[in-house]
Design an enzyme around this catalytic site. Sequence first.
Site, PDB file in Angstrom:
ATOM      1  N   GLU A  50      30.488 -11.930  47.142  1.00 22.68           N
ATOM      2  CA  GLU A  50      31.378 -12.453  46.375  1.00 22.68           C
ATOM      3  C   GLU A  50      31.437 -13.735  46.639  1.00 22.68           C
ATOM      4  O   GLU A  50      31.687 -14.050  48.003  1.00 22.68           O
ATOM      5  CB  GLU A  50      32.689 -11.922  46.499  1.00 22.68           C
ATOM      6  CG  GLU A  50      33.734 -12.379  45.618  1.00 22.68           C
ATOM      7  CD  GLU A  50      34.972 -11.458  45.276  1.00 22.68           C
ATOM      8  OE1 GLU A  50      36.037 -12.167  44.876  1.00 22.68           O
ATOM      9  OE2 GLU A  50      34.839 -10.284  45.654  1.00 22.68           O
ATOM     10  N   ARG A 281      30.429   0.169  57.191  1.00 26.00           N
ATOM     11  CA  ARG A 281      30.469  -1.219  57.205  1.00 26.00           C
ATOM     12  C   ARG A 281      30.342  -1.633  58.801  1.00 26.00           C
ATOM     13  O   ARG A 281      30.652  -0.641  59.734  1.00 26.00           O
ATOM     14  CB  ARG A 281      31.715  -1.960  56.778  1.00 26.00           C
ATOM     15  CG  ARG A 281      32.870  -1.419  57.232  1.00 26.00           C
ATOM     16  CD  ARG A 281      34.103  -2.209  56.473  1.00 26.00           C
ATOM     17  NE  ARG A 281      33.971  -2.470  55.160  1.00 26.00           N
ATOM     18  CZ  ARG A 281      33.815  -3.776  54.425  1.00 26.00           C
ATOM     19  NH1 ARG A 281      33.825  -4.710  55.378  1.00 26.00           N
ATOM     20  NH2 ARG A 281      33.828  -3.839  53.141  1.00 26.00           N
ATOM     21  N   LYS A 291      37.090 -11.187  54.914  1.00 28.61           N
ATOM     22  CA  LYS A 291      37.125 -12.574  54.589  1.00 28.61           C
ATOM     23  C   LYS A 291      38.453 -13.420  54.362  1.00 28.61           C
ATOM     24  O   LYS A 291      38.596 -14.447  54.667  1.00 28.61           O
ATOM     25  CB  LYS A 291      36.317 -12.879  53.595  1.00 28.61           C
ATOM     26  CG  LYS A 291      34.814 -13.055  53.298  1.00 28.61           C
ATOM     27  CD  LYS A 291      34.054 -13.244  52.200  1.00 28.61           C
ATOM     28  CE  LYS A 291      33.710 -11.777  51.483  1.00 28.61           C
ATOM     29  NZ  LYS A 291      32.891 -12.272  50.197  1.00 28.61           N
TER      30      LYS A 291
END
Length: 580
Positions: A50, A281, A291
């Site tokens: 993204e 992850r 982020k």
Amino acid sequence: MTADDGRTSAENVTGENDSTAAVNFIQARINEEQAAGADYTKVHTRFPPEPNGYLHIGHAKSICLNFGIALHNQGRCNLRFDDTNPSKEDIEFVDSIQEDVKWLGFDWEGRMFYASDYFEQLYRFAEQLIAKGLAYVCDLSAQEIRETRGTLTEPGQNSPYRDRPAEENMDLFRRMRAGEFADGSRVLRAKIDMASPNLNLRDPVLYRILRSVHHRTGDAWCIYPMYDYAHPLSDALENITHSICTLEFADHRPLYDWCLENVDYRSDVIVNRPRQIEFARLNLSYTVMSKRKLRQLVEEHCVTGWDDPRMPTISGLRRRGYTPSSIRDFCARIGVAKRDSIVDIALLEHCVREELNLLAPRAMAVLRPLKVVLTNFPAGEVQWLETENNPEVPESGTRQIPLTREIYIEQEDFMEDAPKKFFRLKPDGEIRLKSAYIIKCEAVIKDDMGRIAELHCSYDPDSKSGGATSGRKVKGTCHWVSALYGKPAEIRLYDRLFLKENPDDDSEGRDFKANMNPDSLTRLEHSIVEPALFNAAVGDRFQFLRQGYFVMDGDSTAEKPVFNRIVSLKDSWAKELKKG
Ligand code: ATP
Ligand code: MG
């Protein structure tokens, strides 16, 4: 110049032998599919960031995995910007993401796409669902939808709008697109099952009304698809076979499959049915990876920017001096698992250290200088002494370093009241100057304040390093730089950005920023480096003897180079390996 100028990296990962493609459970699954006669001809993956921030080391794991699987299977990997959320996205991020993927050594071979490229098709797919009675326009507010969703133990309640006839839904949805309704006043929902044990299937929202200028489509749209709807269908439109994502999406997989089952997306060219596979992850100790939090550090000026060398971003690691191959090596070593864990940041440091040990030329730099006058060395004379460029790589040859009457050594290499085991310089003590002579401390000269100003030492002309006349040995060897030939430099030492192993842990009710290390950056503005470094270019990496690996930073000027310490020489991971 070092061989690999990390800033422009042209070296590409080409496949078979690269460790990123080591067999993991995903590759094992592909092997099984192919043995059983797979329903696809070519493995096709995608990396779908993204564009709402810079990529971090966690993304590197996903990049190595997606591109690695494609390479290993002679398949393809697309770069797709998942830009369905216009409010947080920016072209700056789109550019940085491309740069970072390339720098890591991967090539999307021209297949760079945007989810926003599919807005029109996604819209038509939604009309299909409406026509089939599988989606409806709901007038409940976001809060009402939340409140009627039920819980893990209780079913949700049907929306009063759930049984709107298809024609009415179609009309309302077209008018949503046309901008007739206010933001948030209506949504399009999938009609699945409000009593499903999986909350994601309780009539999830597919489209919302949002008047926000999109970085690519501008104001062409005022309705935007939700991630859970856009993602599977974007995968399908790109002929993706394996849609690899992180574990938190496991509960969304039934919705992923529902979208693909109920939309007729197939065509002459779109033939694959993508499947979602989840992996754990990457979490790193002493590091935040979200982020949102990294963005907060940037926006609140806790760091100098996304590429601050203390940041776990790809651009931060690049500026810090990490090589792309050391990051790929790290990703290969941590492997791919189905259970979350925290990886020790010492492993990442170990990977770059191991690589630079072979790659980085040696040099001498005195970080905190202490002047030494060699009292029996004639003023104005210079002796050029030979020293090896890299003892690990003999073919890298030697260079000449100048010795003069005045030199600098490291402040910490001298101690006035030294304990017995201090094998560096002390009053009346001796050390060897690396690749030069043994010196003896004859006098300690102090300033008016009683601070040590300089040392007066004698050197033993018969003790030349490698020379025939002296077999004499002393315990300590120190690095040094000629005061006459050395050049001033700024050296930046970095420590962990966070003091806590898990900075995200807010069990004490404190914000993650409260765990920041106030001493994560030490700027030494009066360091002295040897003349060989005059010709260094930004991005060049060196081992400064006894101090660690360093890279020349972009802040360097013609008068004063700036070097970042990449890592020190102390390898706590290697120690762990020995213990374990
Ligand atoms: P963040 O939580 O940091 O914002 P994200 O998942 O929202 O991350 P995206 O840009 O959506 O960020 O991620 C792109 C891809 O990278 C996704 O496939 C995602 O699963 C993967 N990814 C993100 N963070 C990690 C991580 N820490 N480890 C492995 N893969 C990750
Ligand atoms: Mg995301």
